[in-house]
Design an enzyme around this catalytic site. Structure first.
Site, PDB file in Angstrom:
ATOM      1  N   THR A  44      48.632 -19.616  29.802  1.00  0.00           N
ATOM      2  CA  THR A  44      47.982 -20.496  30.780  1.00  0.00           C
ATOM      3  C   THR A  44      46.563 -20.044  31.104  1.00  0.00           C
ATOM      4  O   THR A  44      45.672 -20.863  31.327  1.00  0.00           O
ATOM      5  CB  THR A  44      48.825 -20.543  32.070  1.00  0.00           C
ATOM      6  OG1 THR A  44      50.104 -21.119  31.773  1.00  0.00           O
ATOM      7  CG2 THR A  44      48.147 -21.378  33.143  1.00  0.00           C
ATOM      8  N   HIS A  53      38.678 -22.183  43.211  1.00  0.00           N
ATOM      9  CA  HIS A  53      38.802 -23.198  44.259  1.00  0.00           C
ATOM     10  C   HIS A  53      38.442 -22.626  45.625  1.00  0.00           C
ATOM     11  O   HIS A  53      38.678 -21.449  45.911  1.00  0.00           O
ATOM     12  CB  HIS A  53      40.231 -23.740  44.288  1.00  0.00           C
ATOM     13  CG  HIS A  53      40.601 -24.537  43.080  1.00  0.00           C
ATOM     14  ND1 HIS A  53      40.169 -25.829  42.884  1.00  0.00           N
ATOM     15  CD2 HIS A  53      41.347 -24.217  41.989  1.00  0.00           C
ATOM     16  CE1 HIS A  53      40.642 -26.282  41.734  1.00  0.00           C
ATOM     17  NE2 HIS A  53      41.361 -25.317  41.172  1.00  0.00           N
ATOM     18  N   LYS A 253      44.773 -32.221  41.531  1.00  0.00           N
ATOM     19  CA  LYS A 253      43.433 -32.529  42.001  1.00  0.00           C
ATOM     20  C   LYS A 253      42.719 -33.569  41.146  1.00  0.00           C
ATOM     21  O   LYS A 253      41.534 -33.810  41.310  1.00  0.00           O
ATOM     22  CB  LYS A 253      42.612 -31.238  42.071  1.00  0.00           C
ATOM     23  CG  LYS A 253      43.236 -30.179  42.971  1.00  0.00           C
ATOM     24  CD  LYS A 253      42.498 -28.874  42.905  1.00  0.00           C
ATOM     25  CE  LYS A 253      43.136 -27.833  43.809  1.00  0.00           C
ATOM     26  NZ  LYS A 253      44.482 -27.437  43.385  1.00  0.00           N
ATOM     27  N   CYS A 405      25.696 -20.503  16.397  1.00  0.00           N
ATOM     28  CA  CYS A 405      25.778 -21.424  17.538  1.00  0.00           C
ATOM     29  C   CYS A 405      25.649 -20.689  18.872  1.00  0.00           C
ATOM     30  O   CYS A 405      24.954 -21.142  19.786  1.00  0.00           O
ATOM     31  CB  CYS A 405      27.092 -22.198  17.509  1.00  0.00           C
ATOM     32  SG  CYS A 405      27.286 -23.324  16.115  1.00  0.00           S
TER      33      CYS A 405
END
Length: 484
Positions: A44, A53, A253, A405
């Protein structure tokens, strides 16, 4: 069969597990982090919104509210101590009608109760003055200046490296298959490893319920909540400067639009509850939803500049809150379960809290020699011309660009491999120094990076994996006269 004994075994080397491990390293304890993948930040923690947040969304009095606000307050100092990328760019929650203004005010009041500072409701015109690309349909927004953005890879790796520096052992490719309770502690069994521990900290993400239920009669249940994302090129990175949310619903959210600390633009996630704890495949339907809903709040998003899409799983527990602390009927077994959003923001505070509980349980003294500082990766692209020239003169490998890149040099790749815990796969290098994260998505730099990785690890090119064992980049036999 390898057998080892520890005071504490942490299951899971995601951001929560690594934060706990780093805090445990403050104490005179023998600690191991058991991770089923080949590296930290492989679940995760590698596929999320990269948002710190502010803390206004969580229910007042909940663990999510407590640890979100505490973790947010810790993040700035932690970024300085461990040298990872973090920025307080502030966030905006968009409102699209006067009818929804009470919900926006309710969100502000929740934030105030949670201890969030500086919350303010802005008019639509004030929002557009701050963010010119917000749509004309926006009538108001909740502004949270304490919101931020972070590199989730950088944070997790920094925590792990500092934990390792302070004596924590990491055991990779160690998928725990069973846990047995004994009078003196626990026995954790993997395929070829047995770990003995006085205490266990369960930070296993979407699998945290599996391990909890092995030792406790008070069962918990985690549902993987799937979310698709689109990542845009750096040319689109300045499209917004704040993190742009929409008023939240029951599944979270909503679709956000946010800059990243590396200069890209990120949109997502969707929210779909599934049963498969391994399903991280994006879908055309999910990505279409991201693009459609993102456009409700931010106009003219240049989706033609999407360079990659990805999917992450959040660990949603049925009680809709974090489960943190010692299991009632399993002494010495500590949960950090149900760590979904705002888990990334909360991880530092969760680490402090659980480490103190474990240390108290084991009556461990604090170390006198603990070092809370960690030196970040050398980044030549952020140096002055004179500094870079001096570096290359002393270490020529920093003058050989491998990833055009992102401007990643051979020296940075070597650093990624040689640190502890170091990269042993292509994804491990990518997470540490961003090789392959640019516009071509590793289309040109992969062969050269594989050569460096094979040389440093003392293996053949055929043994190099993208991530976990079995994900080999080269398969089959080389044909006579054929190039690699």
């Amino acid at each position: 069969m390898k057998e080892k004994s520890f005071d504490v075994v942490v299951i899971g080397a995601g951001v929560t597990g690594c934060a706990i491990a780093r805090e445990l390293s403050r104490w005179d304890l023998k600690v191991c982090v058991a991770e089923r993948e080949e590296d930290v930040c492989s679940g995760t923690s590698k596929a999320n919104s990269a948002i710190v947040h502010a803390g206004y969304d969580a229910v007042p009095g909940s663990l999510k509210a407590r640890f979100n606000v505490e973790g947010n307050r810790m993040m700035g100092d932690l970024a300085e101590e461990l040298e990872f990328d973090f920025k307080r760019n502030g966030s905006l929650v968009l409102c699209f009608s006067q009818e929804d203004m009470p919900a926006l005010e309710e969100l502000r009041q929740k934030g105030i109760k949670n201890g969030v500072e500086g919350l303010e409701i802005l008019t639509g015109d004030q929002v557009r003055a701050m963010e010119p690309n917000v749509t004309d349909s926006v009538t108001a927004a909740l502004y949270a200046p304490t919101g931020g953005i972070v590199c989730p890879f950088g944070l997790t790796i920094a925590l792990a490296e500092n934990a390792c520096e302070n004596g924590v052992e990491f055991s990779f490719n160690t998928g725990i298959r069973s846990i047995e309770k004994h009078d003196t502690g626990y026995v954790l069994k993997a395929e070829d490893t047995v770990l003995y521990a006085d205490c266990i900290v369960n930070a296993a993400g979407v699998y945290a319920d599996v391990f909890h239920n092995m030792v406790s009669e008070k069962k918990i249940h985690i549902t993987p909540r799937k979310g698709d994302y689109c990542l845009l090129d750096k040319e689109a990175g300045s499209h917004v400067s704040h993190t742009i949310f929409q008023l939240p619903g029951k599944l979270g959210k909503g679709i956000l639009v946010a800059p990243t600390v590396h200069g890209n633009l990120l949109t997502g996630p969707t929210a779909k509850d599934i049963e498969d704890k391994e399903c991280t495949a994006t879908t055309a339907e999910g990505l279409a939803e991201v693009m459609q809903k993102a456009g409700l709040g931010v106009k003219d998003i240049p989706f033609r500049q999407v360079i990659t899409s990805f999917c992450g799983l959040r660990a949603h527990e049925d009680g809709d809150d974090f489960i943190i602390g010692e299991a009632e009927d399993a002494p010495g077994f500590f949960d950090a379960a149900g760590i979904e959003s705002p888990g990334l923001s909360s991880a530092p505070a969760i680490g402090v809290y659980l480490a103190e509980l474990v240390a108290e349980k084991l009556q461990a003294p604090r170390k006198e020699t603990w070092n809370g500082k960690r030196k970040g990766f050398i980044r030549p692209e952020k140096m002055s011309r004179e500094e870079r020239a001096a570096l290359i003169k002393e270490h020529p490998e920093y003058g050989t660009i491998i990833c055009r890149c992102e401007g990643v040099s051979e020296g940075e790749i070597l650093d990624a491999i040689r640190r502890s815990p170091g990269a042993v796969s292509l994804d491990g290098i990518k997470r540490r120094v961003r090789q392959g994260m640019g516009r071509c998505q590793a289309g040109f730099c992969t062969p050269r990076t594989m050569e460096i990785l094979a040389r440093e690890l003392g293996v053949t090119m055929e043994e190099i994996c993208k991530n976990a064992p079995g994900s080999n980049m080269l398969t089959g036999e080389k044909q006579e006269g054929a190039a690699l």
